[in-house]
Design a protein around this motif. Structure first.
Motif, PDB file in Angstrom:
ATOM      1  N   THR A  58      10.478 -64.600  37.929  1.00 31.67           N
ATOM      2  CA  THR A  58      11.513 -65.503  37.410  1.00 31.67           C
ATOM      3  C   THR A  58      10.926 -66.534  36.462  1.00 31.67           C
ATOM      4  O   THR A  58      11.161 -67.730  36.606  1.00 31.67           O
ATOM      5  N   GLY A  59      10.124 -66.089  35.518  1.00 29.87           N
ATOM      6  CA  GLY A  59       9.595 -67.006  34.509  1.00 29.87           C
ATOM      7  C   GLY A  59       8.086 -67.101  34.463  1.00 29.87           C
ATOM      8  O   GLY A  59       7.545 -67.811  33.618  1.00 29.87           O
ATOM      9  N   ASP A  60       7.389 -66.413  35.347  1.00 32.82           N
ATOM     10  CA  ASP A  60       5.932 -66.479  35.373  1.00 32.82           C
ATOM     11  C   ASP A  60       5.316 -65.522  34.358  1.00 32.82           C
ATOM     12  O   ASP A  60       5.704 -64.351  34.290  1.00 32.82           O
ATOM     13  N   TYR A  61       4.352 -66.008  33.597  1.00 30.01           N
ATOM     14  CA  TYR A  61       3.576 -65.129  32.729  1.00 30.01           C
ATOM     15  C   TYR A  61       2.362 -65.887  32.202  1.00 30.01           C
ATOM     16  O   TYR A  61       2.310 -67.124  32.252  1.00 30.01           O
ATOM     17  N   LEU A  62       1.386 -65.145  31.722  1.00 26.93           N
ATOM     18  CA  LEU A  62       0.221 -65.714  31.061  1.00 26.93           C
ATOM     19  C   LEU A  62       0.345 -65.444  29.567  1.00 26.93           C
ATOM     20  O   LEU A  62       0.869 -64.409  29.157  1.00 26.93           O
ATOM     21  N   SER A  63      -0.142 -66.357  28.755  1.00 27.32           N
ATOM     22  CA  SER A  63      -0.113 -66.141  27.309  1.00 27.32           C
ATOM     23  C   SER A  63      -1.476 -66.427  26.711  1.00 27.32           C
ATOM     24  O   SER A  63      -2.200 -67.303  27.178  1.00 27.32           O
ATOM     25  N   LEU A  64      -1.824 -65.647  25.686  1.00 30.43           N
ATOM     26  CA  LEU A  64      -3.076 -65.806  24.967  1.00 30.43           C
ATOM     27  C   LEU A  64      -2.757 -65.892  23.478  1.00 30.43           C
ATOM     28  O   LEU A  64      -1.884 -65.173  22.991  1.00 30.43           O
ATOM     29  N   PRO A  65      -3.444 -66.750  22.747  1.00 26.95           N
ATOM     30  CA  PRO A  65      -3.165 -66.878  21.315  1.00 26.95           C
ATOM     31  C   PRO A  65      -3.600 -65.638  20.544  1.00 26.95           C
ATOM     32  O   PRO A  65      -4.345 -64.789  21.045  1.00 26.95           O
ATOM     33  N   VAL A  66      -3.109 -65.522  19.323  1.00 29.93           N
ATOM     34  CA  VAL A  66      -3.506 -64.428  18.440  1.00 29.93           C
ATOM     35  C   VAL A  66      -5.020 -64.443  18.271  1.00 29.93           C
ATOM     36  O   VAL A  66      -5.629 -65.497  18.063  1.00 29.93           O
ATOM     37  N   SER A  67      -5.634 -63.272  18.387  1.00 38.33           N
ATOM     38  CA  SER A  67      -7.084 -63.179  18.310  1.00 38.33           C
ATOM     39  C   SER A  67      -7.483 -61.864  17.665  1.00 38.33           C
ATOM     40  O   SER A  67      -6.887 -60.812  17.944  1.00 38.33           O
ATOM     41  N   ASP A  68      -8.500 -61.901  16.828  1.00 39.08           N
ATOM     42  CA  ASP A  68      -9.008 -60.673  16.217  1.00 39.08           C
ATOM     43  C   ASP A  68      -9.507 -59.688  17.267  1.00 39.08           C
ATOM     44  O   ASP A  68      -9.521 -58.477  17.048  1.00 39.08           O
ATOM     45  N   SER A  69      -9.918 -60.208  18.429  1.00 41.35           N
ATOM     46  CA  SER A  69     -10.438 -59.334  19.479  1.00 41.35           C
ATOM     47  C   SER A  69      -9.356 -58.448  20.079  1.00 41.35           C
ATOM     48  O   SER A  69      -9.653 -57.464  20.767  1.00 41.35           O
TER      49      SER A  69
END
Length: 238
Positions: free
Chosen positions: A15-26
């Motif tokens: 119900t709204g949980d998630y992880l986020s990572l920024p844009v990355s060349d990797s």
């Protein structure tokens, strides 16, 4: 709580949980090879109660915009791998409340394979589309228009850029995954060193090289370390 390999895992309540990572060349694979894998404890396949929605385990970039996503449908009959908006179905009964190893690979020839528990599900297919995402990576939620959240636990989320770790049936790992050659992301879920104990902050983003450290501590056994060159923590409550 569910644990894998006697350690810990990452809980998503659906119900709204998630992880986020920024844009990355990797996490930009171009037309080359890659591997995405994780251990999954699926608590409830049908928690959204809409068979047109697809709870997402990992999505690198926005759907249809040079992205890659792994998710399953809500009637419990198939996984889907999506590359640049092209969906490929892998028919299988979605396991619930048991640890399952999931892997999706593309080799240097563009051949794609989906594995569940070390067994290939469906046929090998070709997709040489460029994966060059311009938006964030999300784990536990799709990155598009619907709130398609995963409910359960994930552990040992690993992304390998430049090589296909699995090209045929294999025995799932029996120990925590490690950073093998070309690993660009590894989330073992064993140490959440910086957390919000009030549980009122929705998202905590560690920028730069911000990390938990035991070198200096006040009251407890660790503290937050900032090296003075672009390290900081960002919070959101929505």
């Amino acid at each position: 709580a569910q644990k894998k390999f006697g350690a810990s895992s990452i809980l998503f309540d659906g119900t709204g949980d998630y992880l986020s990572l920024p844009v990355s060349d990797s996490l930009k694979f171009g037309t080359g090879a890659f591997t995405i894998e994780f251990w999954m404890w699926n608590q409830d396949t049908n928690h959204i109660n809409n068979s047109s929605y697809y709870p997402c385990q990992i999505q690198i970039g926005t759907f249809g915009q040079n992205n890659i996503a792994i998710r399953f449908n809500n009637d419990g009959t198939e996984f889907r791998s999506s590359i640049n908006g092209t969906n490929t179905s892998h028919t299988v009964s979605i396991p619930e409340q048991i640890w399952s190893h999931v892997a999706f690979t593309r080799d240097s020839s563009g051949d794609c394979r989906f594995f569940l528990g070390g067994t290939q599900i469906g046929s090998t297919y070709s997709n040489t589309s460029t994966i060059d995402p311009v938006s964030e990576t999300r784990i536990g939620r799709e990155n598009w228009t619907n709130n398609e959240y995963f409910k359960g636990y994930l552990s040992d989320v690993r992304v390998v850029k430049g090589s296909s770790v699995y090209t045929s049936a294999f025995t799932p790992p029996t120990a925590p995954l490690t950073a093998i050659t070309n690993t660009s992301l590894l989330l073992n879920g064993t140490d959440a060193g910086i957390i919000d104990k009030s549980q009122s902050v929705k998202t905590i983003t560690l920028n730069g090289n911000t990390k938990s450290s035991t070198t200096q501590a006040k009251y407890l056994s660790s503290s937050m370390y900032f090296d003075g060159t672009s390290d900081y923590i960002a919070f959101t409550s929505d």
